[in-house]
Design a protein around this motif. Structure first.
Motif, PDB file in Angstrom:
ATOM      1  N   ILE A  34       0.861  -1.180   0.000  1.00 19.49           N
ATOM      2  CA  ILE A  34       0.000   0.000   0.000  1.00 19.49           C
ATOM      3  C   ILE A  34       0.899   1.233   0.000  1.00 19.49           C
ATOM      4  O   ILE A  34       1.749   1.385   0.885  1.00 19.49           O
ATOM      5  CB  ILE A  34      -0.918   0.032   1.232  1.00 19.49           C
ATOM      6  N   ASP A  35       0.722   2.082  -1.007  1.00 19.80           N
ATOM      7  CA  ASP A  35       1.458   3.345  -1.080  1.00 19.80           C
ATOM      8  C   ASP A  35       0.521   4.446  -0.599  1.00 19.80           C
ATOM      9  O   ASP A  35      -0.324   4.932  -1.349  1.00 19.80           O
ATOM     10  CB  ASP A  35       1.921   3.587  -2.516  1.00 19.80           C
ATOM     11  N   GLY A  36       0.666   4.830   0.671  1.00 16.12           N
ATOM     12  CA  GLY A  36      -0.284   5.743   1.289  1.00 16.12           C
ATOM     13  C   GLY A  36      -0.375   7.085   0.606  1.00 16.12           C
ATOM     14  O   GLY A  36      -1.459   7.671   0.499  1.00 16.12           O
ATOM     15  N   ALA A  37       0.737   7.628   0.145  1.00 18.48           N
ATOM     16  CA  ALA A  37       0.744   8.965  -0.456  1.00 18.48           C
ATOM     17  C   ALA A  37       0.696   8.937  -1.981  1.00 18.48           C
ATOM     18  O   ALA A  37       0.766   9.982  -2.621  1.00 18.48           O
ATOM     19  CB  ALA A  37       1.978   9.738   0.011  1.00 18.48           C
ATOM     20  N   LYS A  38       0.615   7.747  -2.573  1.00 15.58           N
ATOM     21  CA  LYS A  38       0.601   7.587  -4.036  1.00 15.58           C
ATOM     22  C   LYS A  38       1.805   8.242  -4.687  1.00 15.58           C
ATOM     23  O   LYS A  38       1.703   8.860  -5.751  1.00 15.58           O
ATOM     24  CB  LYS A  38      -0.674   8.191  -4.629  1.00 15.58           C
ATOM     25  N   ASP A  39       2.982   8.130  -4.027  1.00 16.94           N
ATOM     26  CA  ASP A  39       4.156   8.823  -4.566  1.00 16.94           C
ATOM     27  C   ASP A  39       5.245   7.879  -5.043  1.00 16.94           C
ATOM     28  O   ASP A  39       6.349   8.315  -5.382  1.00 16.94           O
ATOM     29  CB  ASP A  39       4.727   9.788  -3.528  1.00 16.94           C
ATOM     30  N   GLN A  51       9.121   5.628   0.564  1.00 19.90           N
ATOM     31  CA  GLN A  51       8.765   4.426   1.325  1.00 19.90           C
ATOM     32  C   GLN A  51       8.152   4.766   2.677  1.00 19.90           C
ATOM     33  O   GLN A  51       7.480   3.933   3.287  1.00 19.90           O
ATOM     34  CB  GLN A  51      10.011   3.554   1.557  1.00 19.90           C
ATOM     35  N   ALA A  52       8.371   5.986   3.146  1.00 14.19           N
ATOM     36  CA  ALA A  52       7.980   6.356   4.509  1.00 14.19           C
ATOM     37  C   ALA A  52       6.479   6.218   4.754  1.00 14.19           C
ATOM     38  O   ALA A  52       6.043   6.116   5.901  1.00 14.19           O
ATOM     39  CB  ALA A  52       8.435   7.780   4.821  1.00 14.19           C
ATOM     40  N   ASN A  53       5.681   6.212   3.691  1.00 11.26           N
ATOM     41  CA  ASN A  53       4.223   6.092   3.869  1.00 11.26           C
ATOM     42  C   ASN A  53       3.693   4.755   3.345  1.00 11.26           C
ATOM     43  O   ASN A  53       2.513   4.612   3.092  1.00 11.26           O
ATOM     44  CB  ASN A  53       3.504   7.255   3.171  1.00 11.26           C
ATOM     45  N   ASP A  54       4.583   3.754   3.198  1.00 14.97           N
ATOM     46  CA  ASP A  54       4.187   2.463   2.620  1.00 14.97           C
ATOM     47  C   ASP A  54       3.936   1.408   3.689  1.00 14.97           C
ATOM     48  O   ASP A  54       4.509   1.448   4.790  1.00 14.97           O
ATOM     49  CB  ASP A  54       5.269   1.954   1.672  1.00 14.97           C
ATOM     50  N   PHE A  55       3.090   0.451   3.314  1.00  9.77           N
ATOM     51  CA  PHE A  55       2.860  -0.773   4.090  1.00  9.77           C
ATOM     52  C   PHE A  55       3.127  -1.940   3.156  1.00  9.77           C
ATOM     53  O   PHE A  55       2.629  -1.971   2.029  1.00  9.77           O
ATOM     54  CB  PHE A  55       1.416  -0.820   4.605  1.00  9.77           C
ATOM     55  N   LEU A  56       3.930  -2.928   3.632  1.00 10.25           N
ATOM     56  CA  LEU A  56       4.366  -3.995   2.729  1.00 10.25           C
ATOM     57  C   LEU A  56       4.291  -5.348   3.410  1.00 10.25           C
ATOM     58  O   LEU A  56       4.594  -5.478   4.602  1.00 10.25           O
ATOM     59  CB  LEU A  56       5.815  -3.737   2.284  1.00 10.25           C
ATOM     60  N   VAL A  57       3.879  -6.363   2.627  1.00  7.51           N
ATOM     61  CA  VAL A  57       3.938  -7.757   3.064  1.00  7.51           C
ATOM     62  C   VAL A  57       4.703  -8.542   2.004  1.00  7.51           C
ATOM     63  O   VAL A  57       4.355  -8.486   0.814  1.00  7.51           O
ATOM     64  CB  VAL A  57       2.536  -8.361   3.262  1.00  7.51           C
ATOM     65  N   LYS A  58       5.763  -9.261   2.432  1.00  7.63           N
ATOM     66  CA  LYS A  58       6.533 -10.076   1.502  1.00  7.63           C
ATOM     67  C   LYS A  58       5.955 -11.484   1.427  1.00  7.63           C
ATOM     68  O   LYS A  58       5.122 -11.889   2.248  1.00  7.63           O
ATOM     69  CB  LYS A  58       7.994 -10.130   1.949  1.00  7.63           C
ATOM     70  N   SER A  59       6.428 -12.250   0.486  1.00  6.06           N
ATOM     71  CA  SER A  59       5.946 -13.623   0.325  1.00  6.06           C
ATOM     72  C   SER A  59       6.310 -14.495   1.515  1.00  6.06           C
ATOM     73  O   SER A  59       5.696 -15.534   1.750  1.00  6.06           O
ATOM     74  CB  SER A  59       6.527 -14.230  -0.963  1.00  6.06           C
ATOM     75  N   THR A  60       7.317 -14.083   2.288  1.00  7.41           N
ATOM     76  CA  THR A  60       7.716 -14.831   3.485  1.00  7.41           C
ATOM     77  C   THR A  60       6.815 -14.526   4.676  1.00  7.41           C
ATOM     78  O   THR A  60       6.964 -15.137   5.746  1.00  7.41           O
ATOM     79  CB  THR A  60       9.160 -14.482   3.866  1.00  7.41           C
ATOM     80  N   GLY A  61       5.904 -13.552   4.505  1.00  6.37           N
ATOM     81  CA  GLY A  61       5.072 -13.128   5.613  1.00  6.37           C
ATOM     82  C   GLY A  61       5.661 -11.965   6.381  1.00  6.37           C
ATOM     83  O   GLY A  61       5.005 -11.384   7.261  1.00  6.37           O
ATOM     84  N   GLN A  62       6.922 -11.589   6.084  1.00 12.69           N
ATOM     85  CA  GLN A  62       7.541 -10.453   6.750  1.00 12.69           C
ATOM     86  C   GLN A  62       6.808  -9.173   6.353  1.00 12.69           C
ATOM     87  O   GLN A  62       6.471  -8.971   5.190  1.00 12.69           O
ATOM     88  CB  GLN A  62       9.021 -10.349   6.368  1.00 12.69           C
ATOM     89  N   THR A  63       6.597  -8.315   7.350  1.00 13.59           N
ATOM     90  CA  THR A  63       5.793  -7.113   7.152  1.00 13.59           C
ATOM     91  C   THR A  63       6.598  -5.882   7.556  1.00 13.59           C
ATOM     92  O   THR A  63       7.375  -5.927   8.518  1.00 13.59           O
ATOM     93  CB  THR A  63       4.508  -7.186   7.993  1.00 13.59           C
ATOM     94  N   SER A  64       6.387  -4.811   6.814  1.00 15.06           N
ATOM     95  CA  SER A  64       7.091  -3.569   7.155  1.00 15.06           C
ATOM     96  C   SER A  64       6.145  -2.395   7.048  1.00 15.06           C
ATOM     97  O   SER A  64       5.221  -2.380   6.230  1.00 15.06           O
ATOM     98  CB  SER A  64       8.308  -3.360   6.243  1.00 15.06           C
ATOM     99  N   ILE A  65       6.404  -1.386   7.890  1.00 14.58           N
ATOM    100  CA  ILE A  65       5.661  -0.133   7.878  1.00 14.58           C
ATOM    101  C   ILE A  65       6.675   0.999   7.815  1.00 14.58           C
ATOM    102  O   ILE A  65       7.630   1.041   8.601  1.00 14.58           O
ATOM    103  CB  ILE A  65       4.795   0.018   9.142  1.00 14.58           C
ATOM    104  N   GLY A  66       6.491   1.893   6.843  1.00 11.52           N
ATOM    105  CA  GLY A  66       7.428   3.003   6.696  1.00 11.52           C
ATOM    106  C   GLY A  66       8.647   2.655   5.890  1.00 11.52           C
ATOM    107  O   GLY A  66       9.541   3.483   5.734  1.00 11.52           O
ATOM    108  N   THR A  67       8.713   1.459   5.366  1.00  9.92           N
ATOM    109  CA  THR A  67       9.811   1.028   4.503  1.00  9.92           C
ATOM    110  C   THR A  67       9.339  -0.168   3.690  1.00  9.92           C
ATOM    111  O   THR A  67       8.466  -0.928   4.132  1.00  9.92           O
ATOM    112  CB  THR A  67      11.061   0.653   5.311  1.00  9.92           C
TER     113      THR A  67
END
Length: 372
Positions: A34-39, A51-67
């Motif tokens: 999810i790209d929160g700011a559409k940038d 990346q600072a406004n992104d939410f990400l889930v990898k195929s391994t299940g690892q999750t990141s917020i802000g990167t």
């Protein structure tokens, strides 16, 4: 109906083929982005600011917020490079150190995972972060992070266990030895640990880990190890320059070096004896008389209050003694060395001595197995 179902399948099939979903971005960096700011850019990798406004889930299940680059070592990575933000975890009214957080309220804590983290907002226990050990909630240390400040008293520093350091007869320092340096006026702040090398003696080190002071008075504890050498033999003892420690902790003052191992601290114990004097024939000397004995706690010595009988023959009894004087050679306080080897005691010259005791410049030689 058949035509509508076919259209739905056609519309969804690209998602399954690509196996990545992006919201507000056409270049998802993981299986779900999810790209929160559409940038985010149309191609390539987003910048750290993007990346600072992104939410990400990898195929391994690892999750990141802000990167979009979660750490390989964690399942959840949170970054806040553009703004100073933290993370808020659930606040709980902790009413018991074995509180069950289960919504069923059955009081069974066996299924609470070890390491579960909460912030206690209640009043039963101090506010702060607590974690579940598997058997109880324990508070994470919430001490001050201010730099340590205190006045060190190096003159009162000791080795524990107490031991004399002499480079003329170098022996390894006893395993597990620590050096204690007292301090006062401390603020409870944190200090940086260091390893010190003894002055003129690279074989001996003193190490203290990072830690924090008690408020008021306390003791710094250094771990000592190594074997002294001859360069440390004058004076007897071992010296450490504290400059590296005080340089790393400017708030610690009072002394710049410390010397330990110059003497062995006495173990002071007391024994009191109250008894009638007994008529005996001393087994060591064969002298007849009356005595009261007191043995030291370690059993090494016996102090004997001895009154010599006026008769030194077979007719001597407990009732026919005519020696009633309280002075002179007939009445003595005797010291018996109970070990099988002579001993040397410190002697301060303030009392009279005689008999088998001999003096050698303040050292009193006590023979083995003989009252003197």
């Amino acid at each position: 109906m058949r035509n509508k179902l076919w259209i739905a399948i056609v519309a969804l099939s690209p998602l399954f083929l690509k196996a990545q979903v992006g919201i507000n971005t056409t270049t998802p960096q993981g299986v779900f982005n999810i790209d929160g700011a559409k940038d985010n850019p149309l191609t390539g990798t987003p910048t750290s600011t993007q990346q600072a406004n992104d939410f990400l889930v990898k195929s391994t299940g690892q999750t990141s917020i802000g990167t979009t680059k979660p750490s390989d070592y964690s399942m959840l990575t949170i970054s806040s490079i553009d703004k100073n933000r933290g993370i808020t975890i659930p606040q709980v009214n902790l009413t018991s150190t074995t509180l069950d957080l289960d919504s069923d309220g059955n009081g069974n804590v066996s299924d609470q995972p070890v390491g579960l983290l909460i912030f206690n907002s209640g009043t039963t226990y101090p506010n702060g972060y607590y974690f579940w050990t598997g058997t109880e909630w324990q508070m994470i240390d919430s001490s001050s992070v201010v730099p340590a400040s205190a006045n060190l008293n190096c003159n009162s520093a000791i080795l524990d266990p107490s031991q004399s350091i002499d480079g003329n007869t170098p022996t390894p320092i006893i395993s597990g030895t620590i050096m204690r340096i007292p301090y006062s006026g401390a603020n409870g702040g944190r200090f940086n640990g260091v390893t010190l090398t003894s002055t003129g003696n690279t074989n001996v080190t003193a190490t203290i880990a990072d830690g924090k002071l008690d408020k008021g008075s306390g003791t710094l504890v250094f771990t000592i190890q190594g074997t002294p050498n001859a360069s440390q033999s004058s004076p007897v003892g071992i010296t450490f320059d504290l400059s590296p420690f005080t340089a790393a902790n400017p708030g610690l003052a009072g002394c710049s070096s410390v010397t330990v191992g110059t003497q062995i601290n006495a173990d002071i114990q007391q024994v009191a004896v109250m008894d009638y004097m007994k008529f005996v024939t001393d087994p060591d000397t064969g002298v007849k008389g009356f005595t009261v004995d007191a043995k030291t706690p370690d059993g090494l010595y016996t102090v004997k209050v001895f009154m010599r009988h006026s008769l030194q023959n077979a007719s001597a009894t407990a009732t026919n003694n005519t020696n009633s004087t309280a002075s002179g050679s007939e009445n003595n306080v005797l010291l018996r060395n109970n070990s099988s080897a002579p001993k040397i005691l410190m002697w301060n010259y303030s009392t009279f001595y005689g008999g088998q005791l001999t003096d050698a410049g303040g050292n009193l030689n006590v023979p083995a197995g003989m009252p003197a």
